[in-house]
Design an enzyme around this catalytic site. Sequence first.
Site, short mmCIF file in Angstrom:
data_model
loop_
_atom_site.label_atom_id
_atom_site.label_comp_id
_atom_site.label_asym_id
_atom_site.label_seq_id
_atom_site.Cartn_x
_atom_site.Cartn_y
_atom_site.Cartn_z
N ARG A 1 4.89 -11.56 6.77
CA ARG A 1 3.63 -10.80 6.92
C ARG A 1 3.54 -10.09 8.26
NH1 ARG A 1 3.22 -12.63 2.26
NH2 ARG A 1 5.00 -11.30 2.26
N SER B 1 -5.30 -12.44 0.25
CA SER B 1 -5.28 -13.67 1.06
C SER B 1 -5.87 -13.37 2.44
CB SER B 1 -3.85 -14.16 1.25
OG SER B 1 -3.27 -14.41 -0.01
N GLU C 1 -4.70 -12.80 7.93
CA GLU C 1 -3.63 -11.88 7.50
C GLU C 1 -4.03 -10.41 7.69
OE1 GLU C 1 -1.48 -12.72 3.77
OE2 GLU C 1 -1.83 -10.63 3.25
C1 LIG Z 1 -6.86 -8.15 -4.27
C2 LIG Z 1 -5.81 -8.03 -3.19
C3 LIG Z 1 -4.57 -8.62 -3.35
C4 LIG Z 1 -3.58 -8.51 -2.36
N1 LIG Z 1 -2.37 -9.10 -2.55
C5 LIG Z 1 -1.40 -9.00 -1.61
C6 LIG Z 1 -0.12 -9.63 -1.81
O1 LIG Z 1 0.14 -10.25 -2.82
N2 LIG Z 1 0.81 -9.50 -0.82
C7 LIG Z 1 0.57 -8.80 0.33
O2 LIG Z 1 1.47 -8.73 1.18
N3 LIG Z 1 -0.62 -8.19 0.52
C8 LIG Z 1 -1.61 -8.26 -0.40
N4 LIG Z 1 -2.83 -7.66 -0.20
C9 LIG Z 1 -3.07 -6.94 1.05
C10 LIG Z 1 -2.88 -5.40 0.94
O3 LIG Z 1 -3.03 -4.95 -0.37
C11 LIG Z 1 -1.53 -4.94 1.46
O4 LIG Z 1 -1.34 -5.37 2.78
C12 LIG Z 1 -1.39 -3.41 1.40
O5 LIG Z 1 -0.06 -3.04 1.75
C13 LIG Z 1 -2.35 -2.67 2.32
O6 LIG Z 1 -2.27 -1.31 2.00
P1 LIG Z 1 -3.44 -0.30 2.34
O7 LIG Z 1 -2.95 1.06 2.03
O8 LIG Z 1 -4.68 -0.72 1.65
O9 LIG Z 1 -3.60 -0.52 3.91
P2 LIG Z 1 -4.93 -0.37 4.77
O10 LIG Z 1 -5.82 -1.53 4.48
O11 LIG Z 1 -5.49 0.97 4.64
O12 LIG Z 1 -4.33 -0.57 6.23
C14 LIG Z 1 -3.85 -1.83 6.63
C15 LIG Z 1 -3.25 -1.71 8.04
O13 LIG Z 1 -2.13 -0.85 7.98
C16 LIG Z 1 -2.35 0.31 8.79
N5 LIG Z 1 -1.81 1.45 8.04
C17 LIG Z 1 -2.09 1.81 6.75
N6 LIG Z 1 -1.35 2.89 6.42
C18 LIG Z 1 -0.60 3.21 7.52
C19 LIG Z 1 0.34 4.22 7.80
N7 LIG Z 1 0.69 5.15 6.90
N8 LIG Z 1 0.90 4.24 9.04
C20 LIG Z 1 0.57 3.33 9.97
N9 LIG Z 1 -0.33 2.35 9.76
C21 LIG Z 1 -0.90 2.29 8.55
C22 LIG Z 1 -3.84 0.40 9.01
O14 LIG Z 1 -4.14 1.08 10.22
C23 LIG Z 1 -4.21 -1.06 9.05
O15 LIG Z 1 -3.92 -1.58 10.31
C24 LIG Z 1 -3.84 -7.76 -1.18
C25 LIG Z 1 -5.09 -7.16 -1.01
C26 LIG Z 1 -6.09 -7.29 -2.01
C27 LIG Z 1 -7.41 -6.63 -1.83
#
Ligand SMILES: Cc1cc2nc3c(=O)[nH]c(=O)nc-3n(C[C@H](O)[C@H](O)[C@H](O)COP(=O)(O)OP(=O)(O)OC[C@H]3O[C@@H](n4cnc5c(N)ncnc54)[C@H](O)[C@@H]3O)c2cc1C
Length: 364
Positions: A177, A254, A356
Amino acid sequence: MSDVYAEPTTGTAPTDPATTLARYTTLRLGGPAGRLATATTAEEIVQKVQEAEARDEPVLVLAGGSNVVIGDQGFPGTVVLVRSRGFQVVAEDAETLTVRVEAGEPWDDLVAATVARDWSGLECLSGIPGSAGATPIQNVGAYGQEVAETIIGVQAYDRTHREVVRIEAADCGFAYRGSIFKYSDRWVVLSVDFRLTRSPLSGPVRYAELARAVGVEVGDRVPLADARATVLRLRAGKGMVLDADDPDTWSVGSFFTNPVLEREAYELLRERAADLGEPPSWPGAGDVVKVSAAWLIDKAGFGKGHPGPEGVAISSKHTLALTNRGGTASTSSLVALAREIRDGVHDRFGVALHPEPVLVNCVI
Ligand SMILES: Cc1cc2nc3c(=O)[nH]c(=O)nc-3n(C[C@H](O)[C@H](O)[C@H](O)COP(=O)(O)OP(=O)(O)OC[C@H]3O[C@@H](n4cnc5c(N)ncnc54)[C@H](O)[C@@H]3O)c2cc1C
């Protein structure tokens, strides 16, 4: 094309302005942005970041908003919404191919497309919300697979040197992570290269629950479509697939990582938990043990559905998900629930839980 990042219409206060970040997070929480800038190409992402820097404003890069907790005060700068789309094959041979994916491509659309094409390597990561560009940030993983296994490099805008760079996987600092990108705003990911295998079969299934659910032994390979369908079914049962009608999914997934304990700390935990049976654990890299955060939380007295203050609660389907139940929920109430759980687990077991998601203008 459906917009998977569509703004929720429930769970945020009806008076919220268009800039409220609650509309852009899966928690449906977060105060206003100073300014919102939508970028639909890699060039636009760089441009919007540079424009904000020229105005001397702080920058928050936000894509699916599924791994951030944003404070009730919001973000007093420019929030760049990453909405670039698409992927293309940039290299291939008889066995493998390299797919370059734009940062804003919805992750699960990509996984579905790879499964449909018999490209093996991402199937166990089905159903995870958010964008492809965010997957390297915390080395997204689930059901025995993580993106560090398939990412070979990242194209990013380096805000320190003001140039677009290529970062090879070996330099991404991938860990459980984590990566060099998490908690750093130096790099903005523009696109990610995944090396996938041409095969109608998954890699060896490593996760016992998944193996059982597909009806195979750990280590067996299964048709990609079966792996994907089973992962989606298992995740849905835990509220881990976004559903606009189900507040159990209004979360960041999580909330806490699984604690990684040195052997000595693990033995201490076993002593303190002697009356509860063996804590579920997995061997970590080196002489460390990864312990189930969900188990610790549950056994410390915070079961499924445990209510927090003001419209937040533990999901009724999974102890690790802290959720917004709608109405009066705020980030401060969510953070209060997180603190209660963290402190309760520490008091009971002496183990520290760490969040996380990335915390923006809030602390736990
Ligand atoms: C229901 C649910 C289930 C989930 N299950 C999992 C799982 O099984 N495994 C897991 O690992 N995660 C899980 N997650 C967490 C999440 O979905 C992942 O971490 C996902 O990759 C985040 O993507 P996002 O585009 O929503 O990021 P955001 O929430 O928009 O951003 C997250 C972070 O990344 C940064 N960021 C985003 N895009 C960029 C970019 N292009 N360049 C630089 N920084 C950036 C943001 O500034 C922030 O710090 C889950 C979340 C939810 C709501």
